[in-house]
Design a protein around this motif. Structure first.
Motif, PDB file in Angstrom:
ATOM      1  N   THR A   1       7.938  69.799  -4.234  1.00  0.00           N
ATOM      2  CA  THR A   1       6.899  70.826  -4.077  1.00  0.00           C
ATOM      3  C   THR A   1       7.419  72.205  -4.464  1.00  0.00           C
ATOM      4  O   THR A   1       6.704  73.198  -4.285  1.00  0.00           O
ATOM      5  CB  THR A   1       6.397  70.883  -2.616  1.00  0.00           C
ATOM      6  OG1 THR A   1       7.494  71.202  -1.753  1.00  0.00           O
ATOM      7  CG2 THR A   1       5.793  69.555  -2.209  1.00  0.00           C
ATOM      8  N   TYR A   2       8.617  72.270  -4.989  1.00  0.00           N
ATOM      9  CA  TYR A   2       9.236  73.554  -5.328  1.00  0.00           C
ATOM     10  C   TYR A   2      10.272  73.289  -6.395  1.00  0.00           C
ATOM     11  O   TYR A   2      10.998  72.290  -6.328  1.00  0.00           O
ATOM     12  CB  TYR A   2       9.893  74.136  -4.072  1.00  0.00           C
ATOM     13  CG  TYR A   2      10.650  75.426  -4.268  1.00  0.00           C
ATOM     14  CD1 TYR A   2      10.027  76.548  -4.802  1.00  0.00           C
ATOM     15  CD2 TYR A   2      11.998  75.516  -3.895  1.00  0.00           C
ATOM     16  CE1 TYR A   2      10.734  77.729  -4.961  1.00  0.00           C
ATOM     17  CE2 TYR A   2      12.698  76.698  -4.051  1.00  0.00           C
ATOM     18  CZ  TYR A   2      12.067  77.799  -4.587  1.00  0.00           C
ATOM     19  OH  TYR A   2      12.761  78.975  -4.749  1.00  0.00           O
ATOM     20  N   ASP A   3      10.313  74.158  -7.388  1.00  0.00           N
ATOM     21  CA  ASP A   3      11.282  73.895  -8.464  1.00  0.00           C
ATOM     22  C   ASP A   3      12.480  74.836  -8.435  1.00  0.00           C
ATOM     23  O   ASP A   3      13.119  75.052  -9.459  1.00  0.00           O
ATOM     24  CB  ASP A   3      10.597  73.901  -9.836  1.00  0.00           C
ATOM     25  CG  ASP A   3      10.065  75.284 -10.196  1.00  0.00           C
ATOM     26  OD1 ASP A   3      10.162  76.207  -9.353  1.00  0.00           O
ATOM     27  OD2 ASP A   3       9.560  75.453 -11.319  1.00  0.00           O
ATOM     28  N   GLY A   4      12.768  75.408  -7.272  1.00  0.00           N
ATOM     29  CA  GLY A   4      13.958  76.239  -7.156  1.00  0.00           C
ATOM     30  C   GLY A   4      15.229  75.409  -7.245  1.00  0.00           C
ATOM     31  O   GLY A   4      15.213  74.186  -7.088  1.00  0.00           O
ATOM     32  N   THR A   5      16.304  76.108  -7.501  1.00  0.00           N
ATOM     33  CA  THR A   5      17.629  75.479  -7.567  1.00  0.00           C
ATOM     34  C   THR A   5      18.594  76.323  -6.751  1.00  0.00           C
ATOM     35  O   THR A   5      18.245  77.404  -6.247  1.00  0.00           O
ATOM     36  CB  THR A   5      18.145  75.450  -9.016  1.00  0.00           C
ATOM     37  OG1 THR A   5      18.293  76.812  -9.458  1.00  0.00           O
ATOM     38  CG2 THR A   5      17.176  74.700  -9.921  1.00  0.00           C
ATOM     39  N   VAL A   6      19.830  75.872  -6.686  1.00  0.00           N
ATOM     40  CA  VAL A   6      20.818  76.659  -5.964  1.00  0.00           C
ATOM     41  C   VAL A   6      21.045  78.004  -6.656  1.00  0.00           C
ATOM     42  O   VAL A   6      21.289  79.020  -5.985  1.00  0.00           O
ATOM     43  CB  VAL A   6      22.133  75.873  -5.781  1.00  0.00           C
ATOM     44  CG1 VAL A   6      22.829  75.625  -7.110  1.00  0.00           C
ATOM     45  CG2 VAL A   6      23.059  76.593  -4.814  1.00  0.00           C
ATOM     46  N   GLU A   7      20.907  78.029  -7.985  1.00  0.00           N
ATOM     47  CA  GLU A   7      21.074  79.301  -8.696  1.00  0.00           C
ATOM     48  C   GLU A   7      19.937  80.261  -8.348  1.00  0.00           C
ATOM     49  O   GLU A   7      20.163  81.458  -8.183  1.00  0.00           O
ATOM     50  CB  GLU A   7      21.132  79.067 -10.210  1.00  0.00           C
ATOM     51  CG  GLU A   7      22.389  78.368 -10.702  1.00  0.00           C
ATOM     52  CD  GLU A   7      22.338  76.856 -10.540  1.00  0.00           C
ATOM     53  OE1 GLU A   7      21.262  76.324 -10.163  1.00  0.00           O
ATOM     54  OE2 GLU A   7      23.373  76.203 -10.763  1.00  0.00           O
ATOM     55  N   VAL A   8      18.733  79.744  -8.253  1.00  0.00           N
ATOM     56  CA  VAL A   8      17.601  80.573  -7.834  1.00  0.00           C
ATOM     57  C   VAL A   8      17.819  81.094  -6.414  1.00  0.00           C
ATOM     58  O   VAL A   8      17.596  82.273  -6.119  1.00  0.00           O
ATOM     59  CB  VAL A   8      16.282  79.766  -7.903  1.00  0.00           C
ATOM     60  CG1 VAL A   8      15.129  80.555  -7.286  1.00  0.00           C
ATOM     61  CG2 VAL A   8      15.973  79.387  -9.348  1.00  0.00           C
ATOM     62  N   TYR A   9      18.261  80.206  -5.559  1.00  0.00           N
ATOM     63  CA  TYR A   9      18.531  80.581  -4.170  1.00  0.00           C
ATOM     64  C   TYR A   9      19.523  81.736  -4.110  1.00  0.00           C
ATOM     65  O   TYR A   9      19.275  82.760  -3.457  1.00  0.00           O
ATOM     66  CB  TYR A   9      19.075  79.356  -3.430  1.00  0.00           C
ATOM     67  CG  TYR A   9      19.586  79.612  -2.026  1.00  0.00           C
ATOM     68  CD1 TYR A   9      18.719  79.885  -0.971  1.00  0.00           C
ATOM     69  CD2 TYR A   9      20.953  79.534  -1.745  1.00  0.00           C
ATOM     70  CE1 TYR A   9      19.201  80.090   0.315  1.00  0.00           C
ATOM     71  CE2 TYR A   9      21.443  79.732  -0.464  1.00  0.00           C
ATOM     72  CZ  TYR A   9      20.564  80.011   0.567  1.00  0.00           C
ATOM     73  OH  TYR A   9      21.049  80.208   1.838  1.00  0.00           O
ATOM     74  N   GLU A  10      20.620  81.604  -4.834  1.00  0.00           N
ATOM     75  CA  GLU A  10      21.661  82.633  -4.774  1.00  0.00           C
ATOM     76  C   GLU A  10      21.166  83.938  -5.403  1.00  0.00           C
ATOM     77  O   GLU A  10      21.408  85.028  -4.853  1.00  0.00           O
ATOM     78  CB  GLU A  10      22.931  82.146  -5.480  1.00  0.00           C
ATOM     79  CG  GLU A  10      24.087  83.127  -5.338  1.00  0.00           C
ATOM     80  CD  GLU A  10      25.434  82.502  -5.692  1.00  0.00           C
ATOM     81  OE1 GLU A  10      25.486  81.288  -6.003  1.00  0.00           O
ATOM     82  OE2 GLU A  10      26.440  83.228  -5.630  1.00  0.00           O
TER      83      GLU A  10
END
Lengths: 257, 257
Positions: free
Chosen positions: A146-155
């Motif tokens: 339901t979300y296409d974020g990644t750890v890079e987006v998170y950081e």
């Protein structure tokens, strides 16, 4: 705790920036040796007269009142989770120190959702100390599709949020809490090592902004010596009352003066 | 938590000895000012290698395993109450200090029932630190008509128990926890001022034996500023998870090093 209730959910794009390389120091972070009350950053304790704001997702929200919630320090406005339990201890121990505790965490939030409401729910409150616990939804909702974020987006998002906070509130002490999961309920081995990348990212963001780091995942890893994962978080994500009680003690030891 | 399950319950006689005069200092005892980590007695913290024994009634018992419970530090052997939550915090913070925590509290116990099983459940264990929370049944069961003890009996029996402990274990650090009630559930104003006499007696016994005193009732009185009594102990006697979490923090602050 998913985005199905938010039809306007913005889709995120993957960033190539940032490294997910694990820092041994970050992974090795723990509640600290006996007598060492803090883990990183400049941690001067909580000064008398301070306003302390908790931010995050459901783990911090814990059914706090969403309306008529301006009054600090009341349990109804602080939920039933680790934040409230830490607050209760501080207030009972320091009745004359004029501490004002607020909680503006919101169930289901990821970092970008904190950013969307940051002006009203953080900057306008001008806290002297800001404690954030965010990240499990960033990975959980991505795993759930339901979300296409990644750890890079998170950081990247987390770093931007703290940069924005420091620009607006340069004297505010920052506390970054390590995201955590327990291997039970909704969480199994397939979460790893990806989850370790998220918590390492939280540690890097904390270090980059001089924030105190509260190593909750490392704390729970230790706690598994004495009780099974379900004792601490039945679904692997949301702490039980025992898990919240342990978090409150660790938060106070690391953050408190 | 009454004596109807014990047909062999010995009847107690009222003693004329002892005074129930309230000590203003005892009633005024509280969690202590900021920075003051202990409340009374010689409180050197918990030394590495220590064996720590919790004793008391249901508030300390909290469904601990009653058989095959010799192993220290396991949640199953320590219950789910304040004792376990304090232990969990100590163990997670001090993994290398070889601490051994035991719980031998038993639901329904009054002081004389501790005495009946003291050889096996305290002296034989030779703890370095002994923490006792006892008293609410001594008044509760008397109010309910299933026990004819009084505050004078409570104080005499408690004093005798600690004298016996000190004779057998002269190097054991003693911790006496203040009995407490919240005005809700089974507890109403008719418990007072008699209940205050019981907790003042506990304070006198602590002082007489150089024990550290953990002022739980005073702690809960303060906590009522922020949440109603039901939040801390739904029936007025047995702490909720929030009440237990707060007790654990106070116990650690007062007793811990």
């Amino acid at each position: 705790m998913n985005d199905s209730t938010n039809p306007a959910l913005p889709r995120r794009t993957l960033l190539s920036a940032g490294t997910a390389a694990l820092s041994a120091a970050a992974l090795g972070a723990c509640a600290g040796p006996r007598g060492a009350r803090r883990e990183s950053g400049d941690a001067p304790g909580i000064a008398p007269g301070s306003t302390i704001l908790f931010q995050g997702d459901s783990i911090t929200d814990c059914e706090r009142a969403l309306e008529d919630n301006a009054a600090p320090n009341l349990q109804a406005n602080l939920g039933f989770g680790y934040a409230w339990l830490a607050v209760a201890g501080e207030l009972v121990d320091r009745p004359d120190d004029d501490l004002r505790f607020l909680n503006r965490a919101l169930s289901g939030n990821k970092v970008y959702q904190l950013a969307e409401r940051w002006d009203a729910d953080c900057l306008a409150l001008a806290p002297d100390l800001l404690s954030i616990l965010i990240g499990v939804n960033d990975i959980w909702h991505a795993r759930g599709g339901t979300y296409d974020g990644t750890v890079e987006v998170y950081e990247r998002d987390y770093d931007a949020l703290l940069t924005r906070t420091r620009d607006a509130l340069p004297r505010t002490r920052l506390v970054v809490c390590e995201p955590f999961v327990l291997r039970c309920g909704s969480v199994d081995d397939t979460w790893f090592p990806e989850f370790d990348h998220y918590r390492a990212a939280a540690r890097r963001v904390a270090d980059a902004h001089g924030a105190t780091f509260v190593a909750f995942h490392a704390m729970f890893e230790r706690a598994l010596t004495y009780a099974p994962p379900e004792h601490w978080a039945e679904d692997g994500v949301h702490p039980t009352s025992a898990g919240a009680a342990l978090m409150a003690q660790t938060w106070r030891r690391v953050v408190g003066g």
